[in-house]
Motif scaffolding. Structure first.
Motif, PDB file in Angstrom:
ATOM      1  N   ILE A   1      -6.022  -3.175   3.827  1.00 37.26           N
ATOM      2  CA  ILE A   1      -5.926  -3.651   2.442  1.00 37.26           C
ATOM      3  C   ILE A   1      -6.759  -2.769   1.526  1.00 37.26           C
ATOM      4  O   ILE A   1      -6.320  -2.374   0.433  1.00 37.26           O
ATOM      5  CB  ILE A   1      -6.376  -5.122   2.349  1.00 37.26           C
ATOM      6  CG1 ILE A   1      -5.388  -6.022   3.095  1.00 37.26           C
ATOM      7  CG2 ILE A   1      -6.498  -5.566   0.894  1.00 37.26           C
ATOM      8  CD1 ILE A   1      -5.829  -7.466   3.238  1.00 37.26           C
TER       9      ILE A   1
ATOM     10  N   THR B   1       0.081  -8.322   1.570  1.00 43.22           N
ATOM     11  CA  THR B   1      -0.359  -8.133   2.950  1.00 43.22           C
ATOM     12  C   THR B   1       0.561  -8.926   3.864  1.00 43.22           C
ATOM     13  O   THR B   1       0.668 -10.139   3.742  1.00 43.22           O
ATOM     14  CB  THR B   1      -1.805  -8.618   3.134  1.00 43.22           C
ATOM     15  OG1 THR B   1      -2.645  -7.909   2.231  1.00 43.22           O
ATOM     16  CG2 THR B   1      -2.282  -8.391   4.557  1.00 43.22           C
TER      17      THR B   1
ATOM     18  N   VAL C   1       0.437  -3.315   4.682  1.00 50.94           N
ATOM     19  CA  VAL C   1       0.025  -3.661   3.326  1.00 50.94           C
ATOM     20  C   VAL C   1       0.792  -2.752   2.381  1.00 50.94           C
ATOM     21  O   VAL C   1       0.798  -1.529   2.561  1.00 50.94           O
ATOM     22  CB  VAL C   1      -1.490  -3.468   3.115  1.00 50.94           C
ATOM     23  CG1 VAL C   1      -1.887  -3.886   1.693  1.00 50.94           C
ATOM     24  CG2 VAL C   1      -2.285  -4.266   4.145  1.00 50.94           C
TER      25      VAL C   1
END
Length: 306
Positions: A240, A124, A132
């Motif tokens: 994410i 990230t 990400v």
């Protein structure tokens, strides 16, 4: 893996270049990984200003090559905006460097190599922008990274833009907050109009420099700044999770997460808030140690070894 340097000069080396919206960091490394010299120039994002990016990268590399008595075996350049750039071959030629092995990749791919070293997991990145990127060992994938106008959730620019928007909302509502007044004082400005005048003259790297102020206010308990951080971390956590779903992981697999970029690497409070946002998703993650002293340019060594 260790590289076999038998038959190589002790001054054979590689160069890694980590380019972003704020600066370009070029580092020369011995083949065994020890850094030799570093050069820092200005920002390099191909989708913002490819000529400026070209000049900053070329200047950094020319300085390194001229200052080291040895043979550069390879150059690995991670540059923001590459995946949407249509003139990669031309850009490589325009670098005009006396090194045959020059590899261009997105700056996120550079971070993936530097942080995971071939492991499966997610990286990230939150600096000026955000993205990400991950690999499950079989494929690479990403989420976010669409730039400051279309996304960059949880980035320094995102935090800073929301802070400025907060001041404009306060002006419209005629309900000033301590946060808005503190932001103006921090910048040495007297009104929202001065702030907007500056905002539209700043490039996105300069705007992103407000992020440490926002995070400091939130860490100190300011409710307005806290809400801004919550929006940012929720947005980044969503990216994410989206990247995780692209990998071949079950919902109960603890996926490794590494972080990169100044906003995440330099701010413990922000990392903790992001981890809380990820915990709220109900999915398990394992957080890799923070390595802010190791530049993503180190990927040049790993790439050459493999």
């Amino acid at each position: 893996m260790p590289y076999n340097t038998k038959g190589m000069s002790q001054m054979d080396y590689v160069i890694g270049v980590d380019c972003g919206g704020t600066n370009t960091t070029a580092i020369a490394y011995r083949l065994t990984g020890e850094p030799l010299k570093t050069t820092v120039t200005g920002p390099a994002n191909l989708m913002v200003d490819d000529l400026r990016a070209l000049n900053n990268i070329r200047n950094a590399l020319q300085k390194l090559l001229a200052s080291i008595d040895g043979t550069c075996q390879a150059i690995t350049i991670g540059i923001a905006g590459l995946r949407a750039y249509q003139f990669v071959d031309r850009f490589r030629q325009q670098l005009n460097l006396p090194v045959e092995n020059i590899q261009l990749m997105n700056d996120a791919q550079l971070a993936l190599i530097a942080k995971l070293h071939g492991q499966a997991g997610l990286v990230t990145i939150a600096g000026t922008g955000s993205i990400v990127i991950g690999t499950d060992g079989q494929q690479q994938f990403s989420a976010g990274g669409w730039g400051h106008l279309l996304g960059d959730e949880g980035s320094g620019y995102h935090l800073s833009r929301m802070a400025v928007q907060q001041v404009t909302e306060e002006a419209d509502d005629r309900q000033p907050t301590a946060f808005g007044q503190a932001l103006l004082a921090h910048l040495g400005l007297k009104s929202v109009f001065e702030l907007i005048d500056h905002f539209y003259q700043w490039d996105k790297g300069h705007v992103a420099k407000l992020a440490p102020f926002v995070l400091a206010q939130a860490a100190a308990g300011d409710p307005t700044a806290t809400k801004i951080v919550q929006v940012a971390t929720t947005g980044l956590a969503t990216k994410i999770v989206q990247a995780r779903h692209k990998g071949k992981w079950a919902d109960d697999d603890p996926v490794k997460v590494a972080v990169a970029g100044s906003v995440l690497e330099k701010n413990t409070y922000y990392r903790e808030q992001l981890q809380q946002a990820l915990t709220a998703t109900g999915l398990p993650f394992t957080y890799l140690p923070i390595t802010p002293t190791i530049s993503n340019a180190m990927a040049a060594v790993y790439a050459y070894q493999n």
